[in-house]
Design a protein around this motif. Structure first.
Motif, mmCIF file in Angstrom:
data_model
loop_
_atom_site.group_PDB
_atom_site.id
_atom_site.type_symbol
_atom_site.label_atom_id
_atom_site.label_comp_id
_atom_site.label_asym_id
_atom_site.label_seq_id
_atom_site.Cartn_x
_atom_site.Cartn_y
_atom_site.Cartn_z
ATOM 1 N N HIS A 63 -9.025 -5.535 -0.204
ATOM 2 C CA HIS A 63 -8.611 -6.813 -0.774
ATOM 3 C C HIS A 63 -7.084 -6.795 -0.805
ATOM 4 C CE1 HIS A 63 -7.906 -9.827 -3.906
ATOM 5 N NE2 HIS A 63 -9.058 -10.327 -3.539
ATOM 6 N N ARG A 64 -6.484 -7.940 -0.594
ATOM 7 C CA ARG A 64 -5.023 -7.984 -0.516
ATOM 8 C C ARG A 64 -4.369 -7.565 -1.823
ATOM 9 N NH1 ARG A 64 -3.632 -11.009 3.865
ATOM 10 N NH2 ARG A 64 -1.646 -11.623 2.967
ATOM 11 N N ASP A 65 -5.113 -7.649 -2.858
ATOM 12 C CA ASP A 65 -4.586 -7.263 -4.158
ATOM 13 C C ASP A 65 -4.146 -5.801 -4.198
ATOM 14 O OD1 ASP A 65 -4.250 -8.012 -7.004
ATOM 15 O OD2 ASP A 65 -5.592 -6.299 -7.233
ATOM 16 N N VAL A 66 -4.691 -5.019 -3.288
ATOM 17 C CA VAL A 66 -4.362 -3.596 -3.253
ATOM 18 C C VAL A 66 -2.858 -3.380 -3.084
ATOM 19 C CG1 VAL A 66 -4.494 -3.109 -0.777
ATOM 20 C CG2 VAL A 66 -5.314 -1.423 -2.415
ATOM 21 N N LEU A 67 -2.201 -4.337 -2.429
ATOM 22 C CA LEU A 67 -0.767 -4.179 -2.193
ATOM 23 C C LEU A 67 0.005 -4.208 -3.512
ATOM 24 C CD1 LEU A 67 -0.454 -6.449 0.946
ATOM 25 C CD2 LEU A 67 -0.443 -3.947 0.851
ATOM 26 N N ARG A 68 -0.451 -5.030 -4.413
ATOM 27 C CA ARG A 68 0.212 -5.052 -5.722
ATOM 28 C C ARG A 68 -0.055 -3.784 -6.487
ATOM 29 N NH1 ARG A 68 0.009 -10.716 -8.741
ATOM 30 N NH2 ARG A 68 -2.213 -10.595 -8.371
ATOM 31 N N ARG A 69 -1.291 -3.311 -6.375
ATOM 32 C CA ARG A 69 -1.598 -2.048 -7.046
ATOM 33 C C ARG A 69 -0.694 -0.936 -6.523
ATOM 34 N NH1 ARG A 69 -6.784 -0.639 -9.572
ATOM 35 N NH2 ARG A 69 -7.712 -2.591 -10.262
ATOM 36 N N ILE A 70 -0.537 -0.908 -5.226
ATOM 37 C CA ILE A 70 0.297 0.148 -4.654
ATOM 38 C C ILE A 70 1.748 -0.025 -5.085
ATOM 39 C CG2 ILE A 70 1.173 1.131 -2.495
ATOM 40 C CD1 ILE A 70 -1.575 0.593 -1.265
ATOM 41 N N ALA A 71 2.184 -1.285 -5.166
ATOM 42 C CA ALA A 71 3.551 -1.521 -5.639
ATOM 43 C C ALA A 71 3.712 -0.970 -7.052
ATOM 44 C CB ALA A 71 3.878 -3.011 -5.603
#
Lengths: 165, 165
Positions: A63-71
């Motif tokens: 899910h694209r949300d993963v990018l925020r998690r990684i940030a």
DNA sequence: GCTTGACCTTAACCATGCTTGAGGTTTTAG
DNA sequence: CTAAAACCTCAAGCATGGTTAAGGTCAAGC
């Protein structure tokens, strides 16, 4: 695993130039866009910091949300928060759902407290460095640097004096 | 190693309650007074951060100055300086001689620069946390946290937008 | 003298945070 | 259709900063 016949229609979820809001990301795309290695993405998933689903061919789709998690992971790491703590904080977010502003704000307030504490500690350390070493008081028995936390042994006649030089 | 006959006169260097300025310290005394484990003392010596001589029985005897070195090591570690760097800095000090005020001041100035840099970074991070996550701007494409260091991939149409949500 | 605690060396082990490699499958491009 | 690129799993490896264990020696006190 059952081998599935190749699907005829091209799967848009894996198209690297697809900009649709409903696409998912492959591990390589996540790596590229978040600036970490593929192995790190795997590692984070293994540690429970992020999650994925699998496509028909058993490949990860994020899910694209993963990018925020990684940030957030990267940010917290800069602050010095260990992965286990980050994982714990992230676990308070809804799984695989886009967290809302309050979710993030709550987490960030936790980081903020931690950050403030670290900043205070470092500033205290800096002041002590300046006042203690810089001025030569390192050779005095009451120097904070030379007796941090008052953890000196209590026995013997020299307990309160590390080294009078 | 040649086995040496026990010496008749009591060796004051190993007397735990001896306060003389000319005594040396055993590894256990160093550990107790510096607040680290004996194994850590061995470890630091092995890594070249501290030094010792051996007595007739092959036991380590430390110059009292080692306590200051360990204090510096602990301080630098709190700041986040890795042991290798600490070792390098310590190597600039005279071996087994009491460093003077300038020696310490020079070293501490290096730590100070490092410290100041870390403090600045953390403060910047905190401000970004406050401004970015706290206010909800995490969902905006220009958020520093979501695009740290401008390391986004350049290909594809979504390169500058991590996740418009 | 003899027991006990401190010390010795070497080597293995632990935790964290990943990376690398081997051997095999899936997807994409031409 | 086929080759290359991307992906998969599992295991081992690396760097840091130590701790723990095993087997043996040294020193201090009674």
């Amino acid at each position: 695993m059952v081998k599935v016949k190749r699907q005829v229609k091209k799967n848009s979820e894996t198209n690297p130039t697809d900009c649709g809001k409903h696409t998912t990301l492959s591990v390589g795309q996540v790596a590229k866009r978040s600036g970490i290695a593929v192995s790190a993405v795997h590692f984070y998933e293994q540690k429970g910091l992020i999650q994925s689903r699998r496509n028909a061919g058993n490949q990860r789709r994020y899910h694209r949300d993963v990018l925020r998690r990684i940030a957030v992971i990267k940010t917290a790491q800069q602050v010095g928060v260990p992965l286990a703590k980050i994982a714990h904080a992230l676990s308070s977010l809804p799984d695989n759902k886009a967290p809302n502003v309050e979710d993030w704000a709550h987490m960030s307030s936790l980081w903020l407290d931690d950050l403030n504490h670290r900043i205070d500690t470092l500033i205290a350390l800096r002041d002590n460095l300046s006042n203690c070493i810089g001025c030569g008081c390192l050779s005095l028995h009451h120097c904070w640097l030379r007796n941090p936390g008052d953890t000196l042994s209590q026995q013997g006649c020299g307990a309160r004096l590390i080294d009078p030089d």
